[in-house]
Design a protein around this motif. Structure first.
Motif, short mmCIF file in Angstrom:
data_model
loop_
_atom_site.label_atom_id
_atom_site.label_comp_id
_atom_site.label_asym_id
_atom_site.label_seq_id
_atom_site.Cartn_x
_atom_site.Cartn_y
_atom_site.Cartn_z
N VAL A 1 -1.18 -2.43 -2.50
CA VAL A 1 -2.53 -3.01 -2.41
C VAL A 1 -3.34 -2.72 -3.68
CG1 VAL A 1 -2.66 -3.06 0.11
CG2 VAL A 1 -3.57 -1.06 -1.12
N LEU A 2 -2.99 -1.63 -4.39
CA LEU A 2 -3.66 -1.35 -5.67
C LEU A 2 -2.95 -2.07 -6.81
CD1 LEU A 2 -4.59 2.42 -5.26
CD2 LEU A 2 -6.13 0.47 -5.19
N ARG A 3 -1.84 -2.73 -6.49
CA ARG A 3 -1.16 -3.65 -7.40
C ARG A 3 -0.65 -3.01 -8.68
NH1 ARG A 3 -4.59 -7.74 -9.00
NH2 ARG A 3 -6.52 -6.77 -8.36
N LEU B 1 9.19 -2.09 11.75
CA LEU B 1 8.51 -0.79 11.90
C LEU B 1 7.72 -0.80 13.20
CD1 LEU B 1 7.00 -0.37 8.30
CD2 LEU B 1 8.84 1.03 9.28
N VAL C 1 -3.40 -6.94 4.13
CA VAL C 1 -4.61 -6.19 3.77
C VAL C 1 -5.11 -6.62 2.39
CG1 VAL C 1 -5.58 -3.90 3.25
CG2 VAL C 1 -3.97 -4.16 5.14
N LEU D 1 6.39 5.86 2.50
CA LEU D 1 6.03 4.50 2.94
C LEU D 1 4.52 4.27 2.74
CD1 LEU D 1 8.03 2.42 4.20
CD2 LEU D 1 7.10 3.01 6.43
N LEU D 2 3.72 5.31 3.01
CA LEU D 2 2.28 5.22 2.78
C LEU D 2 2.00 5.05 1.29
CD1 LEU D 2 1.03 8.09 5.15
CD2 LEU D 2 0.88 5.64 5.59
N GLY D 3 2.74 5.79 0.47
CA GLY D 3 2.58 5.68 -0.98
C GLY D 3 2.94 4.29 -1.47
N VAL E 1 -2.61 11.43 1.30
CA VAL E 1 -1.86 10.51 0.43
C VAL E 1 -2.84 9.55 -0.24
CG1 VAL E 1 -0.12 8.68 0.33
CG2 VAL E 1 0.27 10.67 1.79
N LEU F 1 -0.22 2.78 7.95
CA LEU F 1 -0.17 2.08 6.67
C LEU F 1 -1.49 1.35 6.43
CD1 LEU F 1 3.44 0.52 6.87
CD2 LEU F 1 2.75 2.49 5.50
N VAL G 1 2.72 1.40 0.26
CA VAL G 1 1.69 0.43 0.64
C VAL G 1 0.41 0.64 -0.18
CG1 VAL G 1 0.17 -0.28 2.55
CG2 VAL G 1 2.63 -0.08 2.90
N ALA G 2 0.05 1.89 -0.44
CA ALA G 2 -1.10 2.17 -1.30
C ALA G 2 -0.88 1.57 -2.69
CB ALA G 2 -1.34 3.67 -1.40
N SER G 3 0.33 1.72 -3.23
CA SER G 3 0.66 1.18 -4.55
C SER G 3 0.62 -0.34 -4.56
CB SER G 3 2.06 1.62 -4.97
OG SER G 3 2.15 3.03 -5.00
N SER H 1 -7.36 -9.03 4.20
CA SER H 1 -8.17 -8.61 5.35
C SER H 1 -9.24 -7.60 4.97
CB SER H 1 -7.28 -8.04 6.46
OG SER H 1 -6.71 -6.80 6.07
N ASN I 1 4.60 -6.27 4.14
CA ASN I 1 3.79 -7.29 4.81
C ASN I 1 2.40 -6.76 5.16
OD1 ASN I 1 3.26 -9.80 6.18
ND2 ASN I 1 3.52 -8.70 8.11
N VAL I 2 2.32 -5.49 5.55
CA VAL I 2 1.00 -4.89 5.80
C VAL I 2 0.17 -4.94 4.51
CG1 VAL I 2 -0.27 -2.78 6.43
CG2 VAL I 2 1.84 -3.37 7.65
N VAL J 1 -7.53 3.62 0.20
CA VAL J 1 -7.45 3.48 -1.26
C VAL J 1 -8.26 2.28 -1.74
CG1 VAL J 1 -5.25 4.70 -1.54
CG2 VAL J 1 -5.24 2.20 -1.27
N LEU K 1 0.47 -7.02 2.07
CA LEU K 1 0.15 -8.43 1.78
C LEU K 1 -1.07 -8.87 2.59
CD1 LEU K 1 0.88 -11.23 0.58
CD2 LEU K 1 2.44 -11.55 2.50
N ILE L 1 5.24 -12.76 6.79
CA ILE L 1 5.20 -13.19 5.39
C ILE L 1 5.30 -14.70 5.29
CG2 ILE L 1 6.43 -13.09 3.18
CD1 ILE L 1 7.15 -10.18 3.76
N ILE M 1 -2.51 6.52 -9.26
CA ILE M 1 -2.28 5.13 -9.66
C ILE M 1 -2.58 4.94 -11.15
CG2 ILE M 1 -4.57 4.07 -9.22
CD1 ILE M 1 -1.45 2.69 -7.62
N THR N 1 0.12 -8.54 12.53
CA THR N 1 0.68 -7.64 11.52
C THR N 1 0.94 -6.24 12.08
OG1 THR N 1 -0.49 -8.83 9.80
CG2 THR N 1 0.21 -6.61 9.25
N ALA O 1 6.68 -3.08 5.87
CA ALA O 1 5.57 -2.31 5.26
C ALA O 1 4.87 -3.14 4.20
CB ALA O 1 6.10 -1.01 4.66
N ARG P 1 -7.66 0.55 -15.12
CA ARG P 1 -6.23 0.34 -15.32
C ARG P 1 -5.88 -0.92 -16.14
NH1 ARG P 1 -3.65 -0.22 -10.42
NH2 ARG P 1 -5.48 -0.64 -9.19
#
Lengths: 123, 123, 123, 123, 123, 123
Positions: free
Chosen positions: D62-64, C47, D96, D54-56, C92, C55, D58-60, A99, D91-92, C62, D94, B31, F100, C41, D89, F64
């Motif tokens: 999407v940054l893969r 949640l 984004v 949880l924010l950490g 964060v 989220l 999802v950030a991780s 998205s 799924n968000v 980021v 995924l 998902i 990251i 979503t 979480a 990265r």
């Protein structure tokens, strides 16, 4: 449909062209060779030029660069892709990239509309 | 050329398939719908399925995901693209994405070699 | 505080809404399903909806997309998060994503100010 | 369920801990301050610590980054999130981040399974 | 060459400075510490300050952030790098990051021109 | 300190070298020119070769890519940078790219240790 003289896309084309000239005028051998390499990438090879423009479009979309998207949209339209085909390519970018690609999809749809009004894209 | 039973790619296919099953077994509606949407993306539409696999490959290469590259390389080989055509697509990814893509190009060439040995890719 | 009629955020909302309409009017089944999936979503699930908006905000920050940040800031404000909580979430994103996130943090703070002036965000 | 001694996650924890020690032993003031700042980010503030984990996560996602995903999955499990909440979480992330996130989702599901077997995650 | 009062870069400097003030006024300890850490990063250490500004420039260019590029271009010019040296650094970013960096290269060349006109960059 | 024959880094060098050979054997003109361009990027120009290796290192770290980090760490060590200088460069990458980057920092520190044991890096 007759050509439109003034629009965002036309302004982008002119600024892009002028800025590229300035970059080449820096006379940095590495940069000049990169620009040359970049142009040659989209010429007929094992894959035809038009397919490679479509690949360039999707790469630009998932990497989320509006200027690159606009450039490749124009090339895709000029090589004869229809709006439906271009939109189907953008859908691949949307699913792969998620998205976060949507704002760039909005930008792309606006550009496609300008290309249609100009007559560059067959509507 | 006869099929090779044990290789890195075969192992990846099995792990990928098992892990995807586990994900679907989570029974998360969002998902499951995403996975369904993802599969449908690469079916014939305004663009033929094979072109979209090639778009998926280049998107995966510029976003630098080896698992996604392997998956789309296999699909591209199965839909009939030749090695030369696939390499020409990877060159677009290299130029758009830069030298940071090179390690993934090395990975892709290794995968193409396995696909040739398996007979999945016409050599 | 009374509503402000004209601001950057209001303009963004209108353009975003119009462009999304145009995208849906393309009538591409995959894209329409993606948009539908995207909306779902952020609804209550395992949640609550508000946590998922937070989220979405951090994911957008980021990945450095101002339009996505603005959209989720508004949703976070509407679901009742305070400015302090939203800023703590943005912190964060800053730590995970690094100083390259700072220009987007500047953008976000400006948007929060507009949301406060509008009365969307409790100040 | 009793603790499992040897698994991929346990190996990761040890290597991560040892390597972090080595980094701190470099005695680079900037790096030490960054590590300190990073730890403090996930402590109770305007938002509670668990929400920030949880924010950490999802950030991780999407940054893969699999290592970052594993670290935050463990923290999320320890702060009491259920598997269903963690999956919601992810799924968000995924939606984004798109299908390029799927290999990391497969990795995350495997890690969740180990956390369940260890008893860190309530199943 | 005499100073130019009004230009895009001057406007950026003012907006950047004001927005950074607002961020610090939020009084979020983590964010304030990050900003402090960020400033200290570019001071003389094992590497001299000017080399680190050049590193910051290339990092900003491959991560494709125009605001960050502008900031580091100015710092590089002020610490005494010549236009040729800065362009040579940008070429590294172009090759590592690929053609997707080109729009940011165009932006950077424009900024360098303003810095020359201002007298910040030796021409 | 005497040379170590077998280590992860030595294995990487051999695999990298062999895979690069295979890529050049594909005989794709664009790819061969890109590889040539890439090598020339890090030769003395307006900036000395060693500075450009350091730029390549930081670009690789914020993007990265462990393989690229290892390659540039080795080049930086060979051109005479000390461990402290390299670590100071990596700190720039950490601050620009955020937490990251930490897993890649852990990888880099391990590589630096091997380079020290080999005698490539002055300790």
């Amino acid at each position: 449909m007759s050509k439109i003289e003034n629009n965002r896309l036309e302004e982008f084309r002119q600024e892009r062209s002028e800025a590229n000239e300035k970059i080449l005028d820096l006379d940095h051998l590495g940069i000049k060779r990169f620009f040359n390499l970049d142009s040659n990438t989209y010429k007929d090879g094992a894959l035809p030029a038009d397919t490679k423009e479509l690949l360039g479009l999707v790469a630009s979309a998932v990497l989320r660069c509006n200027d690159c998207i606009d450039y490749h949209l124009e090339q895709c339209a000029e090589t004869g892709y229809s709006k439906d085909e271009i939109v189907d390519a953008l859908n691949v970018a949307l699913v792969v990239g998620g998205s976060i690609v949507i704002p760039h999809l909005r930008h792309a749809i606006d550009t496609l509309e300008i290309l249609e009004q100009e007559g560059t894209l067959d509507s």
